[in-house]
Design a protein around this motif. Structure first.
Motif, PDB file in Angstrom:
ATOM      1  N   ARG B  36       7.624  -9.892   9.286  1.00  0.00           N
ATOM      2  CA  ARG B  36       8.557 -10.371   8.494  1.00  0.00           C
ATOM      3  C   ARG B  36       8.687  -9.277   7.524  1.00  0.00           C
ATOM      4  O   ARG B  36       7.528  -8.699   6.792  1.00  0.00           O
ATOM      5  CB  ARG B  36       8.888 -12.198   8.181  1.00  0.00           C
ATOM      6  N   GLN B  37      10.068  -8.977   8.146  1.00  0.00           N
ATOM      7  CA  GLN B  37      10.618  -7.852   6.834  1.00  0.00           C
ATOM      8  C   GLN B  37      11.805  -8.385   5.726  1.00  0.00           C
ATOM      9  O   GLN B  37      12.575  -8.724   6.456  1.00  0.00           O
ATOM     10  CB  GLN B  37      10.896  -6.933   7.759  1.00  0.00           C
ATOM     11  N   SER B  38      10.929  -9.071   4.221  1.00  0.00           N
ATOM     12  CA  SER B  38      12.273  -9.799   3.552  1.00  0.00           C
ATOM     13  C   SER B  38      12.571  -7.991   1.911  1.00  0.00           C
ATOM     14  O   SER B  38      11.309  -7.575   1.718  1.00  0.00           O
ATOM     15  CB  SER B  38      11.445 -10.688   3.515  1.00  0.00           C
ATOM     16  N   LEU B  39      13.217  -8.654   1.738  1.00  0.00           N
ATOM     17  CA  LEU B  39      13.803  -7.904   0.642  1.00  0.00           C
ATOM     18  C   LEU B  39      12.829  -7.832  -0.727  1.00  0.00           C
ATOM     19  O   LEU B  39      11.967  -6.872  -0.630  1.00  0.00           O
ATOM     20  CB  LEU B  39      14.426  -8.064  -0.243  1.00  0.00           C
ATOM     21  N   GLY B  40      12.098  -8.904  -0.563  1.00  0.00           N
ATOM     22  CA  GLY B  40      11.727  -9.807  -1.947  1.00  0.00           C
ATOM     23  C   GLY B  40       9.797  -9.156  -1.866  1.00  0.00           C
ATOM     24  O   GLY B  40       8.742  -8.619  -2.643  1.00  0.00           O
ATOM     25  N   GLN B  41       9.632  -8.891  -0.417  1.00  0.00           N
ATOM     26  CA  GLN B  41       8.531  -8.984   0.313  1.00  0.00           C
ATOM     27  C   GLN B  41       8.305  -7.697   1.093  1.00  0.00           C
ATOM     28  O   GLN B  41       6.626  -7.849   1.490  1.00  0.00           O
ATOM     29  CB  GLN B  41       7.423 -10.392   1.309  1.00  0.00           C
ATOM     30  N   GLY B  42       9.155  -7.159   1.639  1.00  0.00           N
ATOM     31  CA  GLY B  42       8.459  -6.113   2.633  1.00  0.00           C
ATOM     32  C   GLY B  42       8.103  -6.679   3.663  1.00  0.00           C
ATOM     33  O   GLY B  42       8.570  -7.740   4.322  1.00  0.00           O
ATOM     34  N   LEU B  43       7.474  -6.144   3.924  1.00  0.00           N
ATOM     35  CA  LEU B  43       7.052  -6.135   5.673  1.00  0.00           C
ATOM     36  C   LEU B  43       5.232  -6.769   5.909  1.00  0.00           C
ATOM     37  O   LEU B  43       4.863  -6.265   5.428  1.00  0.00           O
ATOM     38  CB  LEU B  43       6.562  -4.419   6.553  1.00  0.00           C
TER      39      LEU B  43
END
Lengths: 112, 115
Positions: B36-43
């Motif tokens: 998962r790639q998200s703004l808050g958590q990266g990849l």
């Protein structure tokens, strides 16, 4: 926990000048290390990988990286930037041999 | 040959609804991974399948997330009762076998937006 740290979230260079993207890894034991590139709206592409053979690794598109155990670093370099190099770059570690641990990414901008 | 494909490419859903994301790995690849790639958590790693072995679910963030891989090929990631923090790009990768010697090939991702 194992970790990979990319020291710069953004790097800006002029076309034709050298590129340096910095990466450090946690050192409980030497992982396998990779650099991936992600162009806008594209999938991740492997640039190069280090798996405990030669410490200087050459990849695609003129990129290379050097594994330095004493510095726990795996910095990515290219002698001369091209406009098409503008993308996001991820330094990645494989500690358990299966899942990948990603750095936070470095967005490379190339100015004409 | 064909690479890893994912569908849909974009999905917008209302909070509380269930979603299914699909991954078609490269033919013959025995290992399949979800990230998962998200703004808050990266990849971040979610789950990994190798052949017929039990999957490694250590990266799943909650019990609302599950995945299956049918016939050793296609995989579906299911998110139940979606929350806004589930908004992210979900990436699938496959490799010939598991282990560092085998490159993971990534699909283009599914962008999930929970409203």
């Amino acid at each position: 926990a194992q970790s990979v740290t990319q020291l710069d979230s953004h790097v800006s260079v002029s076309e034709g000048t050298p590129v340096l993207l910095r990466c450090n890894y946690s050192s409980s034991y030497s992982p396998s290390l990779f650099w991936y590139v992600q162009h806008p709206n594209k999938g991740l592409q492997l640039l190069l990988k280090y798996t405990s053979a030669a410490t200087l690794v050459k990849g695609i598109n003129g990129f290379e990286a050097e594994f330095k155990k004493s510095e726990t670093s795996f910095h990515l370099t290219k002698p001369s930037a091209h406009m098409s190099d503008a993308a996001e770059y991820f330094c990645v570690g494989s500690y358990a041999g299966n899942m990948l641990t990603f750095g936070g990414g470095t967005r490379l901008m190339v100015k004409p | 040959g064909a690479g890893v494909s994912q569908s849909p490419s974009n999905k917008v859903t209302e909070k509380g609804k269930d979603v299914e994301l699909r991954c078609d790995p490269i033919s013959g690849h025995t290992a399949l991974y979800w990230y998962r790639q998200s703004l808050g958590q990266g990849l971040e790693f979610l789950i990994y399948f190798q052949g017929n072995s039990a999957p490694d679910k250590s990266g799943l963030p909650s019990d609302r997330f599950s995945a299956e891989r049918t016939g050793g090929s296609v995989s579906t990631l299911t998110i139940q009762r979606t929350q806004q923090e589930d908004s992210a790009v979900y990436l699938c990768a496959s490799s010939l076998y598991s282990g560092i010697s085998y490159e993971q090939y990534f699909g283009p991702g599914t962008r999930l937006t929970v409203t």
